[in-house]
Motif scaffolding. Structure first.
Motif, PDB file in Angstrom:
ATOM      1  N   GLN A  35       0.925  -1.238  -0.041  1.00 27.78           N
ATOM      2  CA  GLN A  35      -0.142   0.115   0.002  1.00 27.78           C
ATOM      3  C   GLN A  35       0.826   1.120  -0.059  1.00 27.78           C
ATOM      4  O   GLN A  35       0.607   2.295  -0.636  1.00 27.78           O
ATOM      5  N   GLN A  36       1.968   1.195   0.854  1.00 24.83           N
ATOM      6  CA  GLN A  36       2.740   2.389   0.856  1.00 24.83           C
ATOM      7  C   GLN A  36       3.509   2.843  -0.502  1.00 24.83           C
ATOM      8  O   GLN A  36       3.581   3.924  -0.931  1.00 24.83           O
ATOM      9  N   ILE A  37       3.984   1.731  -1.118  1.00 26.26           N
ATOM     10  CA  ILE A  37       4.499   1.861  -2.227  1.00 26.26           C
ATOM     11  C   ILE A  37       3.771   2.239  -3.391  1.00 26.26           C
ATOM     12  O   ILE A  37       3.954   3.033  -4.449  1.00 26.26           O
ATOM     13  N   LYS A  38       2.361   1.859  -3.348  1.00 20.87           N
ATOM     14  CA  LYS A  38       1.408   2.214  -4.286  1.00 20.87           C
ATOM     15  C   LYS A  38       1.064   3.718  -4.027  1.00 20.87           C
ATOM     16  O   LYS A  38       0.837   4.314  -5.105  1.00 20.87           O
ATOM     17  N   MET A  39       1.141   3.936  -2.940  1.00 20.04           N
ATOM     18  CA  MET A  39       0.622   5.340  -2.783  1.00 20.04           C
ATOM     19  C   MET A  39       1.850   6.327  -3.390  1.00 20.04           C
ATOM     20  O   MET A  39       1.542   7.472  -3.861  1.00 20.04           O
ATOM     21  N   ARG A  40       3.111   5.961  -3.073  1.00 21.13           N
ATOM     22  CA  ARG A  40       4.203   6.790  -3.965  1.00 21.13           C
ATOM     23  C   ARG A  40       3.819   6.641  -5.416  1.00 21.13           C
ATOM     24  O   ARG A  40       4.333   7.470  -6.144  1.00 21.13           O
ATOM     25  N   ALA A  41       3.633   5.297  -5.916  1.00 22.60           N
ATOM     26  CA  ALA A  41       3.370   5.261  -7.357  1.00 22.60           C
ATOM     27  C   ALA A  41       2.427   6.157  -8.096  1.00 22.60           C
ATOM     28  O   ALA A  41       2.582   6.779  -8.894  1.00 22.60           O
ATOM     29  N   ASP A  42       1.423   6.214  -7.225  1.00 21.23           N
ATOM     30  CA  ASP A  42       0.370   7.051  -7.504  1.00 21.23           C
ATOM     31  C   ASP A  42       0.455   8.480  -7.673  1.00 21.23           C
ATOM     32  O   ASP A  42       0.190   9.123  -8.538  1.00 21.23           O
ATOM     33  N   ARG A  43       1.577   9.116  -6.867  1.00 22.24           N
ATOM     34  CA  ARG A  43       1.875  10.346  -6.618  1.00 22.24           C
ATOM     35  C   ARG A  43       2.898  10.551  -7.867  1.00 22.24           C
ATOM     36  O   ARG A  43       2.685  11.546  -8.516  1.00 22.24           O
ATOM     37  N   LEU A  44       3.584   9.537  -8.268  1.00 19.52           N
ATOM     38  CA  LEU A  44       4.334   9.760  -9.671  1.00 19.52           C
ATOM     39  C   LEU A  44       3.567   9.601 -10.905  1.00 19.52           C
ATOM     40  O   LEU A  44       4.115  10.363 -11.835  1.00 19.52           O
ATOM     41  N   ASN A  45       2.358   9.299 -10.850  1.00 24.33           N
ATOM     42  CA  ASN A  45       1.314   9.233 -12.004  1.00 24.33           C
ATOM     43  C   ASN A  45       2.015   8.420 -13.250  1.00 24.33           C
ATOM     44  O   ASN A  45       1.983   8.857 -14.257  1.00 24.33           O
ATOM     45  N   LEU A  46       2.711   7.285 -12.774  1.00 21.46           N
ATOM     46  CA  LEU A  46       3.347   6.448 -13.881  1.00 21.46           C
ATOM     47  C   LEU A  46       2.738   5.164 -13.935  1.00 21.46           C
ATOM     48  O   LEU A  46       2.588   4.418 -12.867  1.00 21.46           O
ATOM     49  N   LYS A  47       2.421   4.435 -15.166  1.00 19.16           N
ATOM     50  CA  LYS A  47       1.969   3.242 -15.252  1.00 19.16           C
ATOM     51  C   LYS A  47       2.747   2.285 -16.003  1.00 19.16           C
ATOM     52  O   LYS A  47       3.240   2.617 -17.158  1.00 19.16           O
ATOM     53  N   ASN A  48       2.896   1.225 -15.668  1.00 15.12           N
ATOM     54  CA  ASN A  48       3.663   0.081 -16.277  1.00 15.12           C
ATOM     55  C   ASN A  48       3.312  -1.349 -16.119  1.00 15.12           C
ATOM     56  O   ASN A  48       3.319  -1.853 -14.722  1.00 15.12           O
ATOM     57  N   GLU A  49       3.121  -2.059 -17.218  1.00 17.64           N
ATOM     58  CA  GLU A  49       2.384  -3.274 -17.007  1.00 17.64           C
ATOM     59  C   GLU A  49       3.388  -4.472 -16.652  1.00 17.64           C
ATOM     60  O   GLU A  49       3.252  -5.413 -16.053  1.00 17.64           O
ATOM     61  N   ASN A  50       4.897  -3.880 -16.848  1.00 17.43           N
ATOM     62  CA  ASN A  50       5.912  -4.957 -16.750  1.00 17.43           C
ATOM     63  C   ASN A  50       6.686  -4.648 -15.429  1.00 17.43           C
ATOM     64  O   ASN A  50       7.702  -4.982 -15.242  1.00 17.43           O
TER      65      ASN A  50
END
Length: 350
Positions: free
Chosen positions: A25-40
């Motif tokens: 959850q903590q890493i997802k929060m950071r990833a959401d803030r970066l606004n980057l998506k990657n399927e790999n």
């Protein structure tokens, strides 16, 4: 954040990010803030190396990021995570995996308060490259330094700015490191330095005041204290300035730590400017080392320094007259002033 950001950027490579510290959850929060998506991009929250290598065998990633090596635990050693033997064995397992499968592995490690890597020194010897990410929480930018590199030069330097959308590379750090000021102030000089392969223009700030206590204070930030004492001794002996009864404070603006001896000339001019309480002319910068006899010594890669000063709109640069040989002045539109002694410099500026 920098590794997460880079991992999410690499869309053509299967990346495995192993976290032993933060939850999903903590890493997802950071990833959401970066606004980057990657399927790999795959995330694994695990501390046992046995489970990690089982998952790696299934996924076959092209890049592995481990955050952090101090939290991992191998079942082959009977001690707690973070101990010397655990760190050494976990690092050895990842090193074997990287060499056998030709997969790049990034190990993130903690550092101690004095800036060295926590854990055994052997960790630095085992890996191919050691990168140190340093920065002050009071400043928006961070510096990435290379301490060891088996693939290239260790003199490279990266400067990043922390924004709400993650880390952003700074293409022209000199503009950040020089204060944009309206008024002319005493005690400020600009030094043309080289950090790694990159020329940088930095601001040196000095404050010289009458000493109130018995022993004069010498306080520095971002500069070597012994080097400052050496320059003060040169000014006292060769110029007759009474710094022995003055408190001296010196700061390199922007929170940088500078070791390049070419900053000597700018430090000396900032000290004299504050001592005389007379601002230096604007649009002037300095590049030169100062010797104990008061001579201004030549510095290397002078043309790069001059080109950087010209690019940032400086009109004059003061360098050593011993740099004059082989210097093509006609190449530059900036005025290049050459000096040989500290006394000459004082007469020229004040």
């Amino acid at each position: 954040t920098l590794f997460l950001q880079n991992g999410l950027w690499l869309r053509n490579i299967t990346t495995l990010y192993i976290s032993g510290e933060e939850s999903e959850q903590q890493i997802k929060m950071r990833a959401d803030r970066l606004n980057l998506k990657n399927e790999n991009f795959y995330l694994l929250t695990e501390t046992s190396t046995q489970t990690i290598f089982q998952e790696i065998k299934k996924l076959k990633p092209g890049l592995v990021i481990v955050d952090s090596i101090q939290t991992l635990q191998t079942p082959y050693i009977d001690s707690s995570p973070g101990s010397v033997s655990q760190i050494r064995e976990c690092a050895a397992e990842f090193q074997r995996f990287a060499k056998e499968t030709n997969t790049p592995v990034f190990l993130i490690g903690h550092i101690t308060k004095d800036g060295t890597i926590a854990g055994p020194k052997i960790l630095e010897h085992m890996v191919d490259t050691v990168l140190q990410f340093e920065g002050d929480r009071h400043y928006a930018y961070r510096i990435l330094r290379t301490l060891k590199n088996r693939f290239g030069s260790t003199s490279e330097l990266g400067i990043y700015e922390m924004t709400d959308e993650g880390m952003r590379g700074v293409a022209n750090p000199s503009e950040i490191l020089i204060t944009q000021k309206e008024d002319q102030l005493s005690g400020i000089a600009i030094a043309a330095t080289i950090e790694g392969l990159r020329p940088l223009l930095i601001e040196v700030q000095a404050l010289v005041t009458q000493s109130v206590y018995g022993t004069p204070q010498r306080t520095v930030s971002g500069f070597d204290l012994r080097r400052l004492q050496l320059l003060l001794a040169v000014l006292e002996k060769r110029g007759g300035f009474h710094f022995g009864v003055k408190d001296v404070f010196l700061n390199i603006a922007g929170g940088l730590k500078i070791e390049d001896p070419s900053t000597d000339l700018a430090v000396l001019c900032a000290l004299l400017s504050s001592y005389e309480d007379a601002p230096l002319p604007q649009h002037i910068c300095f590049a030169g080392e100062v010797g104990l006899s008061g001579e201004i010594r030549a510095v290397n890669r002078i043309e790069q320094r001059i080109a950087e000063a010209e690019k940032l709109g400086f009109e004059k640069i003061i360098v050593s007259k011993y740099n004059h040989k082989g210097l093509a002045k006609q190449k530059f539109s900036i005025e290049i002033v050459t000096m040989g002694r500290v006394e000459e410099l004082y007469k020229y500026l004040f």
